[in-house]
Enzyme design. Sequence first.
Site, mmCIF file in Angstrom:
data_model
loop_
_atom_site.group_PDB
_atom_site.id
_atom_site.type_symbol
_atom_site.label_atom_id
_atom_site.label_comp_id
_atom_site.label_asym_id
_atom_site.label_seq_id
_atom_site.Cartn_x
_atom_site.Cartn_y
_atom_site.Cartn_z
ATOM 1 N N LEU A 45 84.664 -3.079 -8.061
ATOM 2 C CA LEU A 45 83.296 -3.459 -7.702
ATOM 3 C C LEU A 45 82.296 -2.853 -8.676
ATOM 4 O O LEU A 45 81.286 -2.274 -8.291
ATOM 5 C CB LEU A 45 82.999 -3.039 -6.254
ATOM 6 C CG LEU A 45 83.971 -3.636 -5.219
ATOM 7 C CD1 LEU A 45 83.725 -3.037 -3.841
ATOM 8 C CD2 LEU A 45 83.858 -5.156 -5.173
ATOM 9 N N LYS A 55 89.371 -15.800 -26.117
ATOM 10 C CA LYS A 55 88.237 -16.095 -25.220
ATOM 11 C C LYS A 55 87.252 -17.045 -25.892
ATOM 12 O O LYS A 55 86.850 -18.056 -25.318
ATOM 13 C CB LYS A 55 87.542 -14.779 -24.848
ATOM 14 C CG LYS A 55 86.529 -14.885 -23.746
ATOM 15 C CD LYS A 55 85.865 -13.531 -23.422
ATOM 16 C CE LYS A 55 86.791 -12.546 -22.758
ATOM 17 N NZ LYS A 55 86.061 -11.425 -22.096
ATOM 18 N N SER A 103 74.862 -9.102 -19.401
ATOM 19 C CA SER A 103 75.759 -10.272 -19.377
ATOM 20 C C SER A 103 76.548 -10.372 -18.072
ATOM 21 O O SER A 103 77.169 -11.394 -17.810
ATOM 22 C CB SER A 103 76.717 -10.221 -20.576
ATOM 23 O OG SER A 103 77.512 -9.055 -20.523
ATOM 24 N N ASN A 159 89.543 -7.751 -18.199
ATOM 25 C CA ASN A 159 90.260 -8.110 -19.431
ATOM 26 C C ASN A 159 91.663 -7.508 -19.384
ATOM 27 O O ASN A 159 91.892 -6.499 -18.727
ATOM 28 C CB ASN A 159 89.511 -7.569 -20.649
ATOM 29 C CG ASN A 159 88.227 -8.348 -20.930
ATOM 30 O OD1 ASN A 159 88.233 -9.577 -20.958
ATOM 31 N ND2 ASN A 159 87.130 -7.637 -21.121
ATOM 32 N N ASP A 182 87.918 -0.695 -4.273
ATOM 33 C CA ASP A 182 87.539 -0.018 -5.516
ATOM 34 C C ASP A 182 88.140 1.381 -5.454
ATOM 35 O O ASP A 182 88.355 1.928 -4.366
ATOM 36 C CB ASP A 182 86.005 0.074 -5.629
ATOM 37 C CG ASP A 182 85.560 0.446 -7.042
ATOM 38 O OD1 ASP A 182 85.141 -0.461 -7.780
ATOM 39 O OD2 ASP A 182 85.655 1.633 -7.426
ATOM 40 N N LYS A 194 86.587 -5.935 -31.173
ATOM 41 C CA LYS A 194 86.268 -5.009 -30.079
ATOM 42 C C LYS A 194 85.995 -3.630 -30.666
ATOM 43 O O LYS A 194 86.601 -3.241 -31.663
ATOM 44 C CB LYS A 194 87.446 -4.887 -29.110
ATOM 45 C CG LYS A 194 87.043 -4.437 -27.716
ATOM 46 C CD LYS A 194 86.588 -5.623 -26.868
ATOM 47 C CE LYS A 194 86.158 -5.219 -25.491
ATOM 48 N NZ LYS A 194 85.839 -6.400 -24.675
#
Length: 349
Positions: free
Chosen positions: A179, A62, A144, A258, A201, A74
């Site tokens: 969602l 990324k 973010s 991801n 969802d 991570k």
Amino acid sequence: MSTLDHEQVLIRTGPRSGLPVIVAVHSSTLGQAVGGCRLWRYADWQDGLTDALRLSAGMTAKCAVAGLDNGGGKTVVAMPEGLEFTPSLRRGVLDDVADIIASLGGLYATGPDVGTTPADMAVIGERTSHVFCRPAQQGGSGDSSPHTATGTLAALRAISRHIHGTPDLTDRRVAVVGLGSVGERIVRLLADEGAVLLLSDIDPAKRALSAELGAAWNHPDQALTADVDILVPAALGGVLTEQIVPRLRCAAIAGPANNQLATPAVADLLHGRGIAWVPDYVASAGGVIYALTVELHHGTPEDALTRVQAIENTVTDLLATTESTGTTLAQAAHELTRLRLRAAPHRPV
Ligand code: PHE
């Protein structure tokens, strides 16, 4: 034997929480390794380890593709199924995470991910400075998710230009699966642009959002295989399996989740079906691009947003590469990652 291609993996039973705290540093070749902190439930803690290994490698790619001078890592805290946090357990977990990050002396910095918030980053920030996205009052760049959503939309524009000849998303049929904080923002942006939405969802309560936006609602399995222009995976990973590929009816896939592929071979299967899959680590980079540009590389918020929007150019360039070479987008992005890592000035770890 498969090889370990991570620089370092720390696994510790958190002394306060008693939970497995895993920090995987995949690569610091391009600079400080970065990657969010995931607090999630797993059937087995080793599934959390597998997640940390794959997610940290994804962060290396990324950052490399986004042109950031950072590597990938991570953090995963593996919670047993059914565990609910009390405020004191949550505090203990975050202190455990902070200590393990501090012990790495700056090799790795964390940020928010599934299960953590800017407020959690502020708690981690009490014990280590190597943390992004604390709330603005605490000197961070805050949530973010809006920036990740903006970046995903930039990827969708590139796809739309490729397929329909215009980046305009008006009347594009888009299915969004998941969602959460990023998924919800994406669907609001898409609704503003006049896209025709199919939402989904695992939590039926999210149906209210669909009603609010006048969007269609479907079960996740049906939404994944719906007849749409673009599918946007915005939940947890692994949704694109070998079994589902023959049933897909979208022209392209680009989303912020991801680790979307259940196995790497799925990228070839998608290509074989003529479905353009934008690698997750390209479409989901907006959050990390924004936070690092502002907090680490001292850019202005405007600089950061310009860099997030540049995901549109990145995807357009990757699409051009696949056209001229016949490779998949996954191969083109992988090659770009490899070149950026190879061009890195050698830094002792
Ligand atoms: N969850 C973010 C991602 O997967 C991680 C992150 C965001 C890290 C912002 C640092 C800053 O990209």
